[in-house]
Design a protein around this motif. Sequence first.
Motif, PDB file in Angstrom:
ATOM      1  N   UNK A 156      45.770  61.551  33.732  1.00 17.90           N
ATOM      2  CA  UNK A 156      45.614  61.843  35.161  1.00 17.90           C
ATOM      3  C   UNK A 156      44.488  61.085  35.853  1.00 17.90           C
ATOM      4  N   UNK A 157      43.475  60.669  35.101  1.00 21.73           N
ATOM      5  CA  UNK A 157      42.371  59.951  35.747  1.00 21.73           C
ATOM      6  C   UNK A 157      42.546  58.438  35.637  1.00 21.73           C
ATOM      7  N   UNK A 158      43.725  58.005  35.196  1.00 23.36           N
ATOM      8  CA  UNK A 158      44.029  56.584  35.205  1.00 23.36           C
ATOM      9  C   UNK A 158      43.320  55.760  34.142  1.00 23.36           C
ATOM     10  N   UNK A 159      43.427  54.446  34.299  1.00 21.26           N
ATOM     11  CA  UNK A 159      42.877  53.540  33.292  1.00 21.26           C
ATOM     12  C   UNK A 159      41.717  52.723  33.849  1.00 21.26           C
ATOM     13  N   UNK A 160      40.857  52.255  32.956  1.00 20.70           N
ATOM     14  CA  UNK A 160      39.775  51.373  33.371  1.00 20.70           C
ATOM     15  C   UNK A 160      39.580  50.287  32.320  1.00 20.70           C
ATOM     16  N   UNK A 161      38.755  49.314  32.663  1.00 16.77           N
ATOM     17  CA  UNK A 161      38.456  48.267  31.698  1.00 16.77           C
ATOM     18  C   UNK A 161      37.027  47.807  31.896  1.00 16.77           C
ATOM     19  N   UNK A 162      36.560  46.951  31.003  1.00 18.95           N
ATOM     20  CA  UNK A 162      35.192  46.451  31.102  1.00 18.95           C
ATOM     21  C   UNK A 162      35.119  44.984  30.731  1.00 18.95           C
ATOM     22  N   UNK A 163      34.300  44.213  31.436  1.00 21.65           N
ATOM     23  CA  UNK A 163      34.022  42.855  30.989  1.00 21.65           C
ATOM     24  C   UNK A 163      32.527  42.644  30.834  1.00 21.65           C
ATOM     25  N   UNK A 164      32.219  41.813  29.845  1.00 19.74           N
ATOM     26  CA  UNK A 164      30.824  41.498  29.581  1.00 19.74           C
ATOM     27  C   UNK A 164      30.448  40.295  30.432  1.00 19.74           C
ATOM     28  N   UNK A 165      29.321  40.395  31.111  1.00 20.00           N
ATOM     29  CA  UNK A 165      28.897  39.365  32.043  1.00 20.00           C
ATOM     30  C   UNK A 165      27.717  38.600  31.470  1.00 20.00           C
ATOM     31  N   UNK A 166      27.798  37.294  31.506  1.00 24.66           N
ATOM     32  CA  UNK A 166      26.638  36.490  31.155  1.00 24.66           C
ATOM     33  C   UNK A 166      26.589  36.056  29.698  1.00 24.66           C
ATOM     34  N   UNK A 167      27.588  36.436  28.900  1.00 20.95           N
ATOM     35  CA  UNK A 167      27.631  35.946  27.524  1.00 20.95           C
ATOM     36  C   UNK A 167      28.329  34.598  27.495  1.00 20.95           C
ATOM     37  N   UNK A 168      29.259  34.420  28.416  1.00 16.91           N
ATOM     38  CA  UNK A 168      30.022  33.179  28.520  1.00 16.91           C
ATOM     39  C   UNK A 168      29.839  32.637  29.935  1.00 16.91           C
ATOM     40  N   UNK A 169      30.140  31.335  30.150  1.00 16.32           N
ATOM     41  CA  UNK A 169      29.708  30.712  31.415  1.00 16.32           C
ATOM     42  C   UNK A 169      30.622  30.886  32.633  1.00 16.32           C
ATOM     43  N   UNK A 170      31.385  31.956  32.757  1.00 14.10           N
ATOM     44  CA  UNK A 170      32.236  32.114  33.933  1.00 14.10           C
ATOM     45  C   UNK A 170      31.424  32.234  35.225  1.00 14.10           C
ATOM     46  N   UNK A 171      32.004  31.765  36.329  1.00  9.66           N
ATOM     47  CA  UNK A 171      31.350  31.954  37.628  1.00  9.66           C
ATOM     48  C   UNK A 171      31.684  33.353  38.145  1.00  9.66           C
ATOM     49  N   UNK A 172      30.919  33.779  39.161  1.00  8.08           N
ATOM     50  CA  UNK A 172      31.190  35.077  39.776  1.00  8.08           C
ATOM     51  C   UNK A 172      32.609  35.110  40.331  1.00  8.08           C
ATOM     52  N   UNK A 173      33.042  33.963  40.850  1.00  7.62           N
ATOM     53  CA  UNK A 173      34.386  33.893  41.414  1.00  7.62           C
ATOM     54  C   UNK A 173      35.434  34.154  40.333  1.00  7.62           C
ATOM     55  N   UNK A 174      35.282  33.517  39.195  1.00  7.38           N
ATOM     56  CA  UNK A 174      36.246  33.740  38.106  1.00  7.38           C
ATOM     57  C   UNK A 174      36.256  35.209  37.681  1.00  7.38           C
ATOM     58  N   UNK A 175      35.069  35.793  37.607  1.00  3.55           N
ATOM     59  CA  UNK A 175      34.955  37.193  37.186  1.00  3.55           C
ATOM     60  C   UNK A 175      35.691  38.109  38.160  1.00  3.55           C
ATOM     61  N   UNK A 176      35.388  37.948  39.455  1.00  2.00           N
ATOM     62  CA  UNK A 176      35.940  38.868  40.440  1.00  2.00           C
ATOM     63  C   UNK A 176      37.429  38.633  40.678  1.00  2.00           C
ATOM     64  N   UNK A 177      37.878  37.378  40.540  1.00  2.00           N
ATOM     65  CA  UNK A 177      39.317  37.127  40.694  1.00  2.00           C
ATOM     66  C   UNK A 177      40.075  37.795  39.543  1.00  2.00           C
ATOM     67  N   UNK A 178      39.467  37.732  38.369  1.00  3.89           N
ATOM     68  CA  UNK A 178      40.086  38.376  37.226  1.00  3.89           C
ATOM     69  C   UNK A 178      40.126  39.900  37.443  1.00  3.89           C
ATOM     70  N   UNK A 179      39.006  40.461  37.918  1.00  4.36           N
ATOM     71  CA  UNK A 179      38.964  41.908  38.187  1.00  4.36           C
ATOM     72  C   UNK A 179      40.032  42.289  39.206  1.00  4.36           C
ATOM     73  N   UNK A 180      40.106  41.489  40.265  1.00  2.00           N
ATOM     74  CA  UNK A 180      41.066  41.753  41.331  1.00  2.00           C
ATOM     75  C   UNK A 180      42.500  41.770  40.803  1.00  2.00           C
TER      76      UNK A 180
END
Lengths: 419, 258
Positions: A218-242
């Motif tokens: 009932x409370x749905x699903x969530x996920x997590x990503x680790x930030x700063x271990x690999x060289x993704x840009x903020x844009x890549x991170x947020x586009x993936x989240x989106x």
Amino acid sequence: MSDRIREKLSILADAAKYDVSCSSSGGNRKNENKGIGDSSNGICHTYTEDGRCVSLLKILLTNHCIFDCAFCVSRKSNDVKRAAFTVEEVVELTMSFYRRNYIEGLFLSSGIFKNADFTMERLVRVVKKLRLEERFNGYIHLKTIPGASEELLTEAGLYADRMSINLEMPTETGLKLLAPDKSHEDVKKPLGFINDTIVQYKDEKKTGLIKSIPKFVPAGQSTQMVIGATPETDMEIMYSANEYYKNFNLKRVYYSGYIPISYDDRMPIIGSQPPLLRENRLYQTDWLMRFYGFEVQELLNLKNPLLDTDIDPKLSWALRNLDQFPVDINTADYRMILRVPGIGVRSAQKIVQARKFGKLRGGQLQKIGVAYSRAKHFIRCIDSPYILNEPDAPHLKNLILAESSSKYLKVAQNQLSLF
Amino acid sequence: MVTYIFDGSLEGLLTAIYNYYDNKAAAVVLIWDKLHQPSMLEETFEVVNDEAKAKRVWDGLKKKMSAEWQQRFYKAYLSEDPATFQHLFEFARYIFDNPVGAESNFGNKHVMAISKMDRSVNRERHRMKAFIRFQKTADGIYYCPIEPDFNVLPLIIAFFKNRYADQQWIIYDVKRKYGVYYDLQKVEEITYEFVSAVNKSQITLPAEVLDTKEELASLLWKDYFNSTNIPARKNMKLHIQHVPKRYWKYLNEKEGKN
């Protein structure tokens, strides 16, 4: 006896703490059977010294793991103490904490021992025992083990309030770099399956043909990503989240600043500071997408692939789009008022209600709760002075920064974009 | 200018509003009797509580305000804050003297003041839901003393009754000297005598009256609290902002940190 359980708890809580999700809201389980507990609004029962909320008993069933993911403390090759709870121990611990009002419920994850199904089956046994034998209606957040059978996932979903499975790294490339055995496909499959099942249960409920449809996650699903271990840009991170928000109806995406735990030279070295400011900016962006009606493309795009560190993403967007300001508080629509830096959701709602009773003045906005020193540059109220020569964006930014005291450093620490 | 002196009760507050209209008074300063200091040249009026008058005012307010705002009115009252009493008085006048719906005028200072106080009381209520730490006694009752900033105990009873339906519990407000006891059927108000055997200046109950497993449970909770912390992210400012120091003595995980 008590020493052994204390040691186990210390090991398995320590190993689980890098999973940042601690939300206990969004469930709607009621205590109808005169059993114990309910889950409705999230409650943070305490906060650790790092300022994070403690809402759930967050533990691993075991930190034995057959995988060797470079970013994980429980990786096979890491020399740490190992432990495993029995099903009974987890149930007893949860009940003992819950009855004393220490927690909202249980967050249960696990290292993978033997194989996915074997692990998942153990997790399901814990939640089943809690729900059926202890008549426990508190919140349960259960990890989906990638590769577990659909039968087990369906059973888990009938007892858990939320299920989650971590992307670990924002992009497939990043993941492959640190955990060659894993892939985002392994995550998408169960996410998709559980989401489809949730939709299916909801549809059945809508038809009204069957009287009591059981709750399914009932409370749905969530996920997590680790930030700063690999060289993704903020844009890549947020586009993936989106993408994951859109495709899998996720309730939350968590961004976890990488805390160095390994001497692996593919990642930041031990002792380097976790990227807390960056993590904060990503959450702000996430909030703008979910509650403020922003499209991710407005906040991050090829021209601006990195979030500013010295100012928040909403202010940053406003400064890039000064042509849309000033906004007249007394006439503008809600959508636009919400976009003014310094005005939050509550204030925006109050403004829209209050202006029905008469034109609003600056002083009233302050009382309503608007961060006026910031907002004043972007709005007009009935008593705003007429300004010749509106300042340009860099000017305005300095003006605002001079007036505000950031909890972070004053000096800009932007990642340089080279091209 | 007339000074109305009332006893700090909700009934008194509502009666005062009735009296104001009845007396066709000019501006009124509403004072809680325990705070009243007589002064020269002051015209005073003693509010005499009257259930029927209070009910008439409340029924009148109910007709003109949404259920949500009736709740807000009550919760703001529970703040026991003298300035808020005055705001409630003015707010009621504002509601009576204007057409239905006036409560959503956030440009009005009384509306805003009550809305703000409502949020503060809600925050305190929420804190009590979070910070209550039951200790299991040898006779199976779960006991917790509290000392909230506002009188929020009435606001949390339903929550605990629903949640802990299968265990007996007592929550006792040390500051206001009353508490509630749930006996598996219903919740009853209890007074000092009921828990007089307990030394209320001491938050942890003595070992001899506690359940044999209580000490271990508390110990495990402290262990958990420490293990789930990430030292690399230490942020005491945020920690204290969320868990203000005045609550620490009631939180077993913060024991010894005071």
